[in-house]
Design a protein around this motif. Structure first.
Motif, PDB file in Angstrom:
ATOM      1  N   THR A  28       0.852  -1.191   0.000  1.00 15.36           N
ATOM      2  CA  THR A  28       0.000   0.000   0.000  1.00 15.36           C
ATOM      3  C   THR A  28       0.887   1.240   0.000  1.00 15.36           C
ATOM      4  N   TRP A  29       0.652   2.115  -0.948  1.00  9.16           N
ATOM      5  CA  TRP A  29       1.531   3.280  -1.220  1.00  9.16           C
ATOM      6  C   TRP A  29       0.712   4.549  -1.156  1.00  9.16           C
ATOM      7  N   TRP A  30       1.218   5.543  -0.452  1.00  8.30           N
ATOM      8  CA  TRP A  30       0.615   6.880  -0.456  1.00  8.30           C
ATOM      9  C   TRP A  30       1.628   7.874  -0.999  1.00  8.30           C
ATOM     10  N   ASP A  31       1.152   8.802  -1.837  1.00  3.29           N
ATOM     11  CA  ASP A  31       1.996   9.924  -2.231  1.00  3.29           C
ATOM     12  C   ASP A  31       1.154  11.188  -2.317  1.00  3.29           C
ATOM     13  N   PHE A  32       1.830  12.302  -2.584  1.00  2.00           N
ATOM     14  CA  PHE A  32       1.166  13.610  -2.688  1.00  2.00           C
ATOM     15  C   PHE A  32       1.473  14.233  -4.045  1.00  2.00           C
ATOM     16  N   LEU A  33       1.756  13.410  -5.028  1.00  2.00           N
ATOM     17  CA  LEU A  33       2.306  13.881  -6.304  1.00  2.00           C
ATOM     18  C   LEU A  33       1.202  14.122  -7.319  1.00  2.00           C
ATOM     19  N   SER A  34       1.133  15.335  -7.803  1.00  2.00           N
ATOM     20  CA  SER A  34       0.134  15.707  -8.805  1.00  2.00           C
ATOM     21  C   SER A  34       0.843  16.224 -10.048  1.00  2.00           C
ATOM     22  N   GLY A  35       0.074  16.632 -11.046  1.00  2.00           N
ATOM     23  CA  GLY A  35       0.645  17.202 -12.263  1.00  2.00           C
ATOM     24  C   GLY A  35       1.610  16.250 -12.929  1.00  2.00           C
ATOM     25  N   GLY A  36       2.694  16.809 -13.472  1.00  3.00           N
ATOM     26  CA  GLY A  36       3.685  16.005 -14.166  1.00  3.00           C
ATOM     27  C   GLY A  36       4.370  14.999 -13.261  1.00  3.00           C
ATOM     28  N   ASP A  37       4.608  15.387 -11.995  1.00  3.32           N
ATOM     29  CA  ASP A  37       5.203  14.444 -11.053  1.00  3.32           C
ATOM     30  C   ASP A  37       4.306  13.228 -10.876  1.00  3.32           C
ATOM     31  N   GLY A  38       3.007  13.488 -10.750  1.00  2.00           N
ATOM     32  CA  GLY A  38       2.067  12.389 -10.557  1.00  2.00           C
ATOM     33  C   GLY A  38       2.023  11.452 -11.750  1.00  2.00           C
ATOM     34  N   ARG A  40       4.406  10.881 -13.918  1.00  2.00           N
ATOM     35  CA  ARG A  40       5.651  10.116 -13.991  1.00  2.00           C
ATOM     36  C   ARG A  40       5.703   9.031 -12.916  1.00  2.00           C
ATOM     37  N   MET A  41       5.235   9.348 -11.713  1.00  2.00           N
ATOM     38  CA  MET A  41       5.256   8.329 -10.668  1.00  2.00           C
ATOM     39  C   MET A  41       4.292   7.191 -10.989  1.00  2.00           C
ATOM     40  N   LYS A  42       3.134   7.518 -11.532  1.00  2.00           N
ATOM     41  CA  LYS A  42       2.191   6.463 -11.900  1.00  2.00           C
ATOM     42  C   LYS A  42       2.807   5.535 -12.946  1.00  2.00           C
ATOM     43  N   ALA A  43       3.546   6.108 -13.889  1.00  2.00           N
ATOM     44  CA  ALA A  43       4.195   5.295 -14.913  1.00  2.00           C
ATOM     45  C   ALA A  43       5.244   4.372 -14.291  1.00  2.00           C
ATOM     46  N   LEU A  44       5.985   4.892 -13.311  1.00  2.00           N
ATOM     47  CA  LEU A  44       6.980   4.060 -12.636  1.00  2.00           C
ATOM     48  C   LEU A  44       6.307   2.919 -11.878  1.00  2.00           C
ATOM     49  N   ILE A  45       5.230   3.228 -11.176  1.00  2.00           N
ATOM     50  CA  ILE A  45       4.521   2.192 -10.425  1.00  2.00           C
ATOM     51  C   ILE A  45       3.964   1.131 -11.364  1.00  2.00           C
ATOM     52  N   ASP A  46       3.390   1.565 -12.477  1.00  2.00           N
ATOM     53  CA  ASP A  46       2.854   0.611 -13.454  1.00  2.00           C
ATOM     54  C   ASP A  46       3.961  -0.293 -13.998  1.00  2.00           C
ATOM     55  N   GLN A  47       5.114   0.294 -14.252  1.00  2.00           N
ATOM     56  CA  GLN A  47       6.227  -0.506 -14.761  1.00  2.00           C
ATOM     57  C   GLN A  47       6.703  -1.506 -13.714  1.00  2.00           C
ATOM     58  N   PHE A  48       6.816  -1.035 -12.464  1.00  2.00           N
ATOM     59  CA  PHE A  48       7.222  -1.963 -11.397  1.00  2.00           C
ATOM     60  C   PHE A  48       6.252  -3.129 -11.307  1.00  2.00           C
ATOM     61  N   ASN A  49       4.969  -2.827 -11.295  1.00  2.00           N
ATOM     62  CA  ASN A  49       3.966  -3.882 -11.167  1.00  2.00           C
ATOM     63  C   ASN A  49       4.043  -4.884 -12.313  1.00  2.00           C
ATOM     64  N   SER A  50       4.304  -4.373 -13.516  1.00  2.00           N
ATOM     65  CA  SER A  50       4.383  -5.281 -14.672  1.00  2.00           C
ATOM     66  C   SER A  50       5.606  -6.184 -14.597  1.00  2.00           C
ATOM     67  N   GLU A  51       6.679  -5.702 -13.946  1.00  2.00           N
ATOM     68  CA  GLU A  51       7.908  -6.486 -13.841  1.00  2.00           C
ATOM     69  C   GLU A  51       7.944  -7.384 -12.615  1.00  2.00           C
ATOM     70  N   HIS A  52       7.001  -7.180 -11.683  1.00  2.00           N
ATOM     71  CA  HIS A  52       7.030  -7.924 -10.415  1.00  2.00           C
ATOM     72  C   HIS A  52       5.659  -8.531 -10.125  1.00  2.00           C
ATOM     73  N   PRO A  53       5.328  -9.635 -10.756  1.00  2.00           N
ATOM     74  CA  PRO A  53       4.020 -10.248 -10.501  1.00  2.00           C
ATOM     75  C   PRO A  53       3.837 -10.705  -9.058  1.00  2.00           C
ATOM     76  N   ASP A  54       4.950 -10.870  -8.322  1.00  2.00           N
ATOM     77  CA  ASP A  54       4.863 -11.307  -6.931  1.00  2.00           C
ATOM     78  C   ASP A  54       4.666 -10.149  -5.954  1.00  2.00           C
ATOM     79  N   ILE A  55       4.860  -8.905  -6.419  1.00  2.00           N
ATOM     80  CA  ILE A  55       4.661  -7.723  -5.578  1.00  2.00           C
ATOM     81  C   ILE A  55       3.851  -6.715  -6.381  1.00  2.00           C
ATOM     82  N   GLN A  56       2.746  -6.265  -5.833  1.00  2.00           N
ATOM     83  CA  GLN A  56       1.918  -5.289  -6.527  1.00  2.00           C
ATOM     84  C   GLN A  56       1.727  -4.059  -5.644  1.00  2.00           C
TER      85      GLN A  56
END
Length: 427
Positions: A28-38, A40-56
């Motif tokens: 479970t992840w919390w952030d305060f990132l909006s706009g361009g930061d948000g 980019r972070m969403k893209a990183l999280i999506d990439q992590f999830n796609s590479e780690h089926p054992d951790i979401q």
């Protein structure tokens, strides 16, 4: 069939079907990132999830500032908070005082594939308590930088043969450049958010720090020693820029940025987070001038710049310690984020993780690589519960310093009021 037999049969069937033997970990992840930061972070999280089926990672974005940190405090008390969260390192002292953060050990770092020496010392120190225990792992270094519009400086000593900013090595040099820009038609030779707490505070704090001044000492003294006189000097400089007509009057953040992007200012004192704004406008052909961004020059006695960091922290979960397997998953997430920080740097930030910051890929990233030198000279906010983003220190910037630079208070009176207000907020 008994429940026990059903469970065993289900497990065997899952294994035969090729399912993982261990349960998937949800972080479970919390952030305060909006706009361009948000984005980019969403893209990183999506990439992590796609590479780690054992951790979401299941991410939630909350409102920046006081609402976020209030939510963290209340959730930590009842054990309903996230497993990991983004955290401004400037807010670390308050988080420690509220006892909402858990220490990050050498074993945790090893699990993440990280080591303390991997990080810039300025950022790493900001993630520690006074005794040197680590409570937040820095992800970036974000500071104010000096953006410039080269069109107002053409033919002057302030541009080199390649059209890059040069020749600003003192306050006198900078003010000469401002006067030149005014002569060349700049509506506001330098723009920053003069009517906003963050913009006013960051410029003030940089001018104070460049004189070697201290806003709040480790012992809790406000403007100790000759720092009072240095604070007065900082306010005098900002007031002069107003009196000369060099900076906008009571500009809110969006208006201050618009002055620069529309070509009405020669310089902008603002955070690295506006680099994507500039590059997007340039790529779309909507800018109309050549621009750059550099580390804040040495205007006073030493070259330092206000800075902060987004970091990763693990909050307290009521009275229960985190399950070891969950903690391993959390550290795996953090380690992956650090090693993939080049994608975060695209938002203008400097990676705090040196293997990325010193990579060839980052060296080719402009203007980030040009101002990356500030990482070793970053001036973080005081280690105090009343400093940092959305803090009483920011409140005095908008309530006292901003009126003073607009002529409603003398610099001396403003600093005395600032001292009294901050002293009253100390516990």
């Amino acid at each position: 069939m008994t429940y026990k037999a059903f469970t065993l049969a289900s497990a065997v069937a899952a294994l035969l079907a090729g399912a993982p033997a261990s349960a998937q970990q949800t972080v479970t992840w919390w952030d305060f990132l909006s706009g361009g930061d948000g984005v980019r972070m969403k893209a990183l999280i999506d990439q992590f999830n796609s590479e780690h089926p054992d951790i979401q990672v299941q991410a939630t974005t909350l409102e920046w500032g006081v609402p976020f940190y209030t939510k963290v405090r209340t959730s930590a008390a009842v054990g309903r908070g996230p497993d990991v969260m983004t955290y401004h390192l400037s807010r670390l002292p308050l988080g420690l005082a509220e006892e909402v953060l858990t220490p990050i050990t050498a074993e945790d770092l090893d699990t993440a594939g990280l080591a303390e020496e991997d990080f810039f010392a300025t950022a790493l120190d900001a993630g520690k308590d006074a005794e040197g225990a680590l409570y937040a792992i820095p992800f970036d270094i974000h500071a104010i930088v000096l953006y410039y519009n080269a069109s107002y400086l053409e033919g002057s000593r302030f541009l080199d043969d390649e059209g890059k900013l040069t020749g600003i090595e003192s306050l006198a040099d900078f003010e000469e450049a401002l006067a030149l820009a005014a002569e060349n038609g700049a509506e506001s030779p330098v723009t920053y958010a003069t009517g906003d707490d963050g913009g006013t505070y960051r410029v003030f704090y940089t001018l104070l720090a460049q004189q070697g001044g201290t806003l709040i000492s480790d012992e809790g003294e406000i403007l100790p020693g000759d720092s009072t006189e240095k604070a007065v000097r900082a306010v005098e400089i900002m007031t002069k820029w107003h009196q000369e007509g060099w900076q906008p009057e009571q500009a809110l953040y969006e208006a201050s940025v618009a002055l620069f992007t529309s070509g009405k200012s020669a310089f902008q004192l603002n955070g690295v987070w506006e680099v994507p704004t500039m590059t997007d406008l340039e790529d779309a052909g909507d800018l109309g001038f050549d621009w750059g961004a550099v580390e804040i020059p040495q205007l006073m006695d030493q070259q330092v710049t206000w800075a902060d960091s987004h970091g990763f922290a693990i909050p307290v979960q009521g009275d229960a310690p985190m399950d070891p397997e969950k903690r391993e998953a959390v550290m795996t997430v953090i380690g992956w984020m650090e090693k993939n920080a080049i994608q975060w740097a695209d938002a203008g930030h400097i990676p705090a993780y040196k293997p990325v910051a010193e990579s060839e890929e980052f060296a080719a990233m402009q203007p980030n690589a040009t101002y990356a030198s500030l990482a070793d000279r970053a001036a973080y906010d005081p280690r105090s519960e009343i400093a940092g983003v959305a803090s009483p220190a920011y409140d005095v910037a908008i309530n006292i310093i901003s009126p003073a630079i607009h002529g409603y208070l003398s610099p001396e009176d403003a600093v005395e009021q600032m001292k009294a207000e901050l002293q009253s907020r100390l516990r």
